[in-house]
Design a protein around this motif. Structure first.
Motif, PDB file in Angstrom:
ATOM      1  N   ALA A   8      -4.088  83.506 -31.716  1.00  0.00           N
ATOM      2  CA  ALA A   8      -4.702  82.550 -30.797  1.00  0.00           C
ATOM      3  C   ALA A   8      -5.829  83.218 -30.003  1.00  0.00           C
ATOM      4  O   ALA A   8      -6.908  82.645 -29.844  1.00  0.00           O
ATOM      5  N   LEU A   9      -5.576  84.440 -29.527  1.00  0.00           N
ATOM      6  CA  LEU A   9      -6.594  85.119 -28.716  1.00  0.00           C
ATOM      7  C   LEU A   9      -7.820  85.465 -29.561  1.00  0.00           C
ATOM      8  O   LEU A   9      -8.957  85.409 -29.089  1.00  0.00           O
ATOM      9  N   LEU A  10      -7.573  85.771 -30.821  1.00  0.00           N
ATOM     10  CA  LEU A  10      -8.694  86.040 -31.714  1.00  0.00           C
ATOM     11  C   LEU A  10      -9.490  84.758 -31.970  1.00  0.00           C
ATOM     12  O   LEU A  10     -10.720  84.782 -32.073  1.00  0.00           O
ATOM     13  N   GLU A  11      -8.770  83.637 -32.055  1.00  0.00           N
ATOM     14  CA  GLU A  11      -9.459  82.357 -32.235  1.00  0.00           C
ATOM     15  C   GLU A  11     -10.307  82.037 -31.001  1.00  0.00           C
ATOM     16  O   GLU A  11     -11.397  81.471 -31.110  1.00  0.00           O
ATOM     17  N   VAL A  12      -9.801  82.408 -29.821  1.00  0.00           N
ATOM     18  CA  VAL A  12     -10.593  82.224 -28.598  1.00  0.00           C
ATOM     19  C   VAL A  12     -11.921  82.972 -28.730  1.00  0.00           C
ATOM     20  O   VAL A  12     -12.989  82.440 -28.440  1.00  0.00           O
ATOM     21  N   TRP A  13     -11.855  84.183 -29.201  1.00  0.00           N
ATOM     22  CA  TRP A  13     -13.070  84.988 -29.389  1.00  0.00           C
ATOM     23  C   TRP A  13     -14.007  84.335 -30.420  1.00  0.00           C
ATOM     24  O   TRP A  13     -15.197  84.200 -30.197  1.00  0.00           O
ATOM     25  N   ARG A  14     -13.425  83.902 -31.539  1.00  0.00           N
ATOM     26  CA  ARG A  14     -14.266  83.371 -32.611  1.00  0.00           C
ATOM     27  C   ARG A  14     -14.915  82.046 -32.236  1.00  0.00           C
ATOM     28  O   ARG A  14     -15.997  81.734 -32.697  1.00  0.00           O
ATOM     29  N   THR A  15     -14.230  81.247 -31.407  1.00  0.00           N
ATOM     30  CA  THR A  15     -14.751  79.914 -31.122  1.00  0.00           C
ATOM     31  C   THR A  15     -15.419  79.824 -29.764  1.00  0.00           C
ATOM     32  O   THR A  15     -15.900  78.761 -29.389  1.00  0.00           O
TER      33      THR A  15
END
Lengths: 195, 200
Positions: free
Chosen positions: A65-72
């Motif tokens: 989820a935290l990586l998705e925060v970064w990507r989006t």
């Protein structure tokens, strides 16, 4: 007891600040992302753990989820919502996706929940941070009707779909839909959410 | 399931939607409604912000190693993204020069360079795999001698090494490749297996 409507301090979470940090992270600023991480990691992890319960799985999903925060982050627009909402929406969706990928497990949980009420917000044994925030939310949850409160917490903290909530509580589908909406609105007003 | 006589309120699912509690078919239907609903976005913002408060109330200290893992993923992702973007920019630079040649060890080496960007991208196919004790090192070779321009990432048999982006290119430089001890050398210690001359 009728809970007093808590006065909201001026931006107690520094949410405008977090919005700006997430915007900067969206430009590829890793230091800004680290600052975002420091602010959101505990609620992201705590929320996912509420939904999934299993610690190892929660850690894995929190990382995704935290990586998705970064990507989006590049798509985050502070005019359309707060950074906290953006991040928690991602975290919650990730958690429920994981739960629902195991339908059998979810159904098992739904059956179990019919017999066992969900833990109230202050019932979690692990170290819960920002206890003032937890207390504020708990008091507002206490201000809901029992059906509203159970509908909202089963949906959000247990990751149930509303038909699962309906079957767990033994009430009609339409009733649950309405109770979730009314319960959330009452919570919103009690918490003084400004959006 | 519809109850006869009861009209379906298209807004009714908004709370369940804000909590990710709609089954997928209903979620898709509600999202279609959302796209044309003038009042829904505002209400949804408020409900999503309320849900976020529920998340804040559930905060729990994450395991200490989570941060390192997330930041390492972020660094890896953004490194790859930056490098890809820089390589793409260099390959399409208006002054790009291309030089290619067979090496004495086998395989072919290719350089795309931009003097304006003072940089080059080095790629190769078919270079023999080296033992772990050795590495292919790149050099900018100018009037003042050879300057290190990076190491070719080692690969196992058959794979093509990732492109190497190197900056510090000067006008008149050639690009050479030597075999050096693992970790590279500050100056070449063997004879180049290829020297590519860049010409406009």
């Amino acid at each position: 007891m009728s809970p007093p409507r808590p006065a909201r301090e001026a931006d107690p979470q520094g949410s405008a600040d977090l919005d700006a940090l997430l915007v900067r992270a969206g430009t590829g600023d890793q230091a800004a992302f680290e600052a975002v991480y420091d602010r959101v990691a505990a609620p992201v992890f705590g929320l996912i753990r509420r939904v999934l319960r299993d610690a190892a799985q929660s850690e894995e999903v929190a990382q995704e989820a935290l990586l998705e925060v970064w990507r989006t982050a590049v798509r985050f627009d502070p005019a359309r919502g707060t950074a906290v909402s953006w991040v928690m929406t991602i975290a919650h969706r990730r958690a429920v996706d994981r739960v629902r990928s195991e339908t059998a497990a979810a159904e098992r949980e739904a059956r179990a929940a019919a017999f066992e009420p969900p833990p109230p917000a202050d019932d979690v044994a692990e170290a819960v941070e920002s206890s003032l925030e937890a207390e504020r939310v708990r008091r507002c949850l206490d201000g809901l009707t029992e059906l509203q409160r159970q509908s909202v917490t089963l949906a959000y903290y247990s990751g149930f779909t509303y038909p699962q909530v309906a079957s767990a509580l033994g009430v009609a589908l339409g009733t649950v839909k309405t109770r979730i909406r009314d319960g959330l609105k009452r919570l919103r007003d009690c918490l003084g959410v400004s959006w | 399931v519809r109850i006869p006589g009861l009209r379906r309120d298209p807004h009714a699912p908004i709370g369940a939607y804000a909590l990710d509690a709609l089954p997928s078919a209903e979620r898709a239907r509600f999202e279609r409604h959302l796209a044309s609903c003038p009042t829904c976005p505002d209400e949804l913002r408020g409900l999503a912000a309320t849900a976020a408060e529920l998340a804040l109330a559930a905060a729990e200290t994450p395991p200490p190693n989570l941060k390192g893992r997330v930041l390492a993923d972020v660094a890896a992702l953004s490194g790859a993204r930056d490098l890809d973007a820089e390589i793409a920019a260099l390959l399409s630079a208006p002054d790009a020069l291309v030089a290619s040649g067979a090496t004495s060890a086998g395989g072919t080496a290719t350089v795309v360079a931009s003097l304006r960007a003072e940089a080059m991208v080095f790629t190769s196919v078919g270079l023999p795999v080296l033992p772990p004790s050795s590495v292919y090192e790149l050099w900018f070779i100018g009037a003042g001698g050879a300057r290190p321009a990076g190491l070719v990432p080692p690969v196992s048999g058959g794979a093509v090494p990732a492109p190497v982006l190197a900056s510090g290119l000067s006008g008149g430089d050639a690009v050479g490749v030597t075999v050096e001890p693992a970790g590279g050398s500050p100056a070449p210690t063997t004879t180049p297996i290829v020297v590519l001359t860049l010409r406009a």
